[in-house]
Design a protein around this motif. Structure first.
Motif, short mmCIF file in Angstrom:
data_model
loop_
_atom_site.label_atom_id
_atom_site.label_comp_id
_atom_site.label_asym_id
_atom_site.label_seq_id
_atom_site.Cartn_x
_atom_site.Cartn_y
_atom_site.Cartn_z
N GLY A 1 0.83 -1.20 0.00
CA GLY A 1 0.00 0.00 0.00
C GLY A 1 0.86 1.24 0.00
N SER A 2 0.33 2.34 -0.52
CA SER A 2 1.05 3.60 -0.55
C SER A 2 0.78 4.38 0.74
N ALA A 3 1.86 4.75 1.46
CA ALA A 3 1.69 5.45 2.73
C ALA A 3 1.89 6.95 2.59
N SER A 4 2.81 7.36 1.70
CA SER A 4 3.15 8.78 1.59
C SER A 4 3.75 9.06 0.23
N SER A 5 3.50 10.25 -0.29
CA SER A 5 4.04 10.62 -1.59
C SER A 5 4.33 12.11 -1.62
N ASP A 6 5.38 12.49 -2.33
CA ASP A 6 5.75 13.90 -2.48
C ASP A 6 6.26 14.09 -3.90
N SER A 7 5.95 15.21 -4.52
CA SER A 7 6.32 15.45 -5.90
C SER A 7 6.83 16.88 -6.06
N GLN A 8 7.83 17.05 -6.91
CA GLN A 8 8.37 18.37 -7.22
C GLN A 8 8.50 18.52 -8.73
N GLN A 9 8.16 19.71 -9.22
CA GLN A 9 8.25 19.99 -10.65
C GLN A 9 9.61 20.61 -10.96
N VAL A 10 10.17 20.24 -12.13
CA VAL A 10 11.43 20.82 -12.58
C VAL A 10 11.22 21.44 -13.96
N SER A 11 12.31 21.83 -14.62
CA SER A 11 12.19 22.59 -15.85
C SER A 11 12.20 21.74 -17.11
N GLN A 12 12.35 20.41 -16.98
CA GLN A 12 12.38 19.53 -18.14
C GLN A 12 11.66 18.22 -17.83
N VAL A 13 11.38 17.47 -18.86
CA VAL A 13 10.84 16.13 -18.68
C VAL A 13 11.86 15.28 -17.93
N VAL A 14 11.37 14.45 -17.00
CA VAL A 14 12.24 13.60 -16.21
C VAL A 14 11.90 12.13 -16.49
N SER A 15 12.92 11.33 -16.73
CA SER A 15 12.71 9.90 -16.97
C SER A 15 13.52 9.09 -15.98
N GLY A 16 13.26 7.79 -15.92
CA GLY A 16 13.99 6.89 -15.06
C GLY A 16 13.38 6.75 -13.68
N ASN A 17 13.90 5.78 -12.91
CA ASN A 17 13.43 5.59 -11.55
C ASN A 17 14.50 4.87 -10.74
N LYS A 18 14.42 5.03 -9.45
CA LYS A 18 15.28 4.33 -8.49
C LYS A 18 14.40 3.87 -7.35
#
Length: 545
Positions: free
Chosen positions: A521-538
């Protein structure tokens, strides 16, 4: 069928070039009882002339797509029916007619055969097939294959065949799409006459989607055509147009077809039935206006407009509109970057108005014009099919800018700070964190092209108080977060708000997933916008203490 006998002479009208009908001639081969549907016979005819055959009487183009609705008359001028079926193995000079007496019932609403499921393919009885093969009217393979409705693909303007293939695949459109010419409401109209060009349009303008056939009869302000359905929608909301035929393309494999330009709307279709379509000359149907202002870094710009009459296809047509205009200003199909803002306006179930606006960035290695159109397509579909209210969309507008170079960031490194120092997030070794605390997260992004300085993004996630002793997974990813399509809302207004504020392609999102009895289950999430498209994940493991 009363008044139709084997061998009787017939003649008809259709258009092979321009707007003036040509004459063709032939004779009746027979009548297939219930050939189209129970209670709906098919008249088989052998035809010549008008590029069906050449000057020597040999099959030339055969019965071609676009002849649908071509009127066929007896020697005394009585309308017998409309060309609507051709043999399965084209080209051939043998056609199947939908009887005029059944088509005429569409005008006064007495259609009955359309209540049953008509046949897209019609078999020829063995005895009749043997007789026709023996006479030379049919080849054995044609008799075995039987008749099929003349193809009525969606002709689509503004994009190439290659681009249309991408539209059909991504939007899961099963009906064939063919590149063709379009028309706006301000272009010249073409008079509808028996045997003349007749089009049923889902939209017109930059992204015109339509089926081009032939008018069978004009009775005052009423028009009959096609002899078979367009969409088989029953009551119709399509716009009605004339057309300008360019030529007939011969095709030995799939059957010849008419290439034509769409003319301005001349009325609206009111019935789309098994026996054909019928429309009323005069005002066009109500439409949803799709407009766009598109610019590119090469200095090109364009203002586009499309009018959509058939609203179930609005998401597909709106996306195609943006795609066509983006390709026009970019003047290429390939990699690039874009910023697109879209605004939808409409009315709610109670008649009040609503508005929705969203902006996002896009980057693509293969086709930025197409990639930039998909998100608005998906959101338009979500709004049209929302579970809260029956809404209408009255206007769609795009503001879009394009660059022919790929610009994006990729997530290179993720660290967490459960104490005094930053620790790399690890998949192999769980990082210990304290329940009930706020966990700082740091993501380092690198330019995809290797030029420019790294971008560092700071995020936080909350470790649940009651999670002591459990495991968790932290996922940091670029672009839309997981589960983005599942928006939890309790009203239409909240649904629009969440749809507009969901993380975009230029966002970095950190999501903490904790173990629950029902699974992850998802407990917490946070998001920030930047100046370009972002790809990838860790992602990595946490142990909560």
């Amino acid at each position: 069928m009363t008044g139709v006998t084997k061998g009787m002479a017939v003649h008809g009208l259709t258009v092979t070039s321009g707007t003036t009908p040509d004459k063709f001639q032939g004779n009746v081969l027979g009548v297939l009882k219930d050939g189209i549907a129970p209670g709906l016979d098919m008249i088989m005819v052998h035809l010549s002339g008008s590029q069906i055959t050449d000057a020597q009487g040999n099959v030339d183009k055969g019965i071609w797509a676009g002849m649908s609705g071509s009127p066929v008359y007896a020697a005394n001028g009585r309308l017998l029916g409309a060309v609507s079926y051709g043999l399965s193995y084209s080209p051939s000079d043998v056609a199947g007619l939908t009887p005029a007496v059944e088509m005429m019932k569409l005008i006064n609403g007495q259609s009955g055969a359309a209540k049953s499921r008509g046949a897209a393919k019609v078999s020829i009885p063995k005895a009749a097939a043997n007789r026709l093969v023996a006479s030379g009217a049919l080849r054995s393979s044609q008799a075995t294959g039987g008749f099929q409705r003349l193809p009525m693909p969606f002709s689509v303007s503004g994009v190439s065949s290659r681009a249309l293939a991408r539209v059909a695949h991504r939007f899961n459109i099963k009906r064939p799409l063919v590149a063709s010419g379009g028309a706006s409401s301000s272009s010249a109209a073409t008079k509808i006459v028996p045997g003349g060009n007749l089009a049923a349009a889902l939209s017109y303008g930059d992204a015109a989607w339509y089926g081009m056939g032939t008018a069978t009869a004009v009775c005052g302000s009423n028009v009959l055509g096609f002899g078979h359905p367009m969409l088989w929608s029953g009551k119709s909301s399509l716009s009605m147009h004339g057309g300008d035929a360019i030529y007939i393309q011969k095709d030995q494999t799939f059957g010849s077809f008419k290439v034509a330009n769409l003319s301005a709307p001349v009325g609206r279709l009111v019935q789309d039935r098994l026996e054909g379509i019928t429309g009323v000359l005069g005002s066009a149907p109500a439409v949803t206006r799709v407009s766009s202002h598109v610019t590119a870094s090469n200095g090109n710009s364009r203002n586009g407009q499309t009018e959509v009459a058939y609203r179930p296809y609005l998401p597909d047509i709106a996306a195609t509109h943006l795609y066509a205009n983006a390709l026009r200003v970019l003047d290429k199909m390939g990699a690039g970057s874009a910023t697109v803002k879209w605004t939808f306006n409409g009315t709610r179930a109670d008649g009040s108005s609503w508005s929705f606006t969203r902006q996002d960035r896009f980057a693509s290695h293969w086709d930025i014009a197409f990639e930039s159109a998909y998100e608005s397509y998906r959101q338009l579909s979500q709004i049209l099919h929302n579970r809260f209210e029956n809404v209408q969309i009255t206007n769609v507008h795009y503001d879009a800018s394009y660059r022919p170079r790929f610009h994006a960031l990729t997530i290179n490194r993720v660290e967490v700070k459960p104490g005094a120092k930053w620790i790399p997030l690890s998949k192999r070794k769980a990082t210990p964190v304290n329940a009930g605390t706020t966990l700082p997260v740091r993501a380092t992004l690198l330019p995809n092209n290797g030029a420019g300085a790294p971008v560092v993004v700071h995020l936080t996630v909350q470790i649940p108080r009651g999670s002591k002793g459990s495991k968790a997974e932290l996922v940091v990813q670029g672009g839309p977060s997981r589960g983005r399509s599942r928006l939890h809302a309790t009203s239409f207004d909240q649904f629009l708000s969440k749809l507009a504020s969901a993380p975009g392609n230029d966002s970095v999102t950190a999501t903490l997933y904790t173990d629950t009895k029902g699974g992850r289950g998802s407990a917490s999430s946070d998001s920030q916008q930047v100046s370009q498209v972002v790809s990838g994940n860790k992602y990595g493991s946490l142990s909560i203490r």
